[in-house]
Design an enzyme around this catalytic site. Sequence first.
Site, PDB file in Angstrom:
ATOM      1  N   GLU A 176       0.827  -1.197   0.000  1.00 41.94           N
ATOM      2  CA  GLU A 176       0.000   0.000   0.000  1.00 41.94           C
ATOM      3  C   GLU A 176       0.866   1.254   0.000  1.00 41.94           C
ATOM      4  O   GLU A 176       1.955   1.260   0.572  1.00 41.94           O
ATOM      5  CB  GLU A 176      -0.927   0.070   1.220  1.00 41.94           C
ATOM      6  CG  GLU A 176      -2.289  -0.567   1.027  1.00 41.94           C
ATOM      7  CD  GLU A 176      -2.291  -2.021   1.443  1.00 41.94           C
ATOM      8  OE1 GLU A 176      -3.278  -2.714   1.167  1.00 41.94           O
ATOM      9  OE2 GLU A 176      -1.291  -2.452   2.031  1.00 41.94           O
ATOM     10  N   THR A 177       0.340   2.273  -0.655  1.00 44.23           N
ATOM     11  CA  THR A 177       0.887   3.619  -0.568  1.00 44.23           C
ATOM     12  C   THR A 177      -0.208   4.513  -0.004  1.00 44.23           C
ATOM     13  O   THR A 177      -1.359   4.467  -0.458  1.00 44.23           O
ATOM     14  CB  THR A 177       1.332   4.134  -1.941  1.00 44.23           C
ATOM     15  OG1 THR A 177       2.411   3.314  -2.418  1.00 44.23           O
ATOM     16  CG2 THR A 177       1.810   5.574  -1.860  1.00 44.23           C
TER      17      THR A 177
END
Length: 268
Positions: free
Chosen positions: A44-45
């Site tokens: 995830e970002t």
Amino acid sequence: MRIRIVDAFTDRPFAGNPAGVLLLDSFPDDHWLQKVAAELNLSETAFAHPLPPGGDADWALRWFTPVAEVDMCGHATLATAHVLHTTGRATGTVRFAARCGILSATAAADGSVTMDFPTSSLTPVPAPDGLAKALGADVVSVHDTAAHIGDLLVELADEEAVRSLAPDLPALAGLSDRGVIATAAAEPARGYDFVSRCFFPALGIDEDPVTGSAHTALAPFWSERLGRDELTGLQGGARTGLVRTALRGARTLLTGNAVTVVEGDLLA
């Protein structure tokens, strides 16, 4: 703009779960956000921007995998709170407005961060056809989790069964809305109470090293079985991390450490 990669749920580099973090003035279009997440290619970002004072939250927060936006993410929230506190953008408790509601993250003097997340409900369900074969392990029980997670929580016989998993990932991809959480009680005197591994091939994540959101389901699952509201979970295969959980009814507190390992400029 500055971009950072933070290892979450660990106190040392190259362990835990890496997340990208970008602090913005506002959210650009979704296509750009997704392109950045795909470029980083982390599980995830996180993208966050400050909100006007006086509201229910201090920052808006969104999370993207390399292929999709998700409703809830624990480790990237921890990473974002870590960046806000270590850069002086926030002190004490930070409130985030996210797709799953208002989340808070409180930094302690020792550098750990405690996040307040909604507790996931658990519904016992029959094991889907092909689940045991896809995991390559005998299944003890299966529970469906609530909205914002959408995982199957799968109990296995023991810690070794979880550690030795080598699942058929394409086969797992079609068995749940988001992914599969495999878990078992820890062996005695390990310093943690349960173990888990999480697989999200449908979201472009074969295995997520340490999944905070999954612990909103693991906390009530193991608290009921072990008779304690405060537990410690170890998650991971090649990379591992520790998540301290405290069940508080409809909310679950998740505590961990984080360390920034990369900081640079995003030029695109």
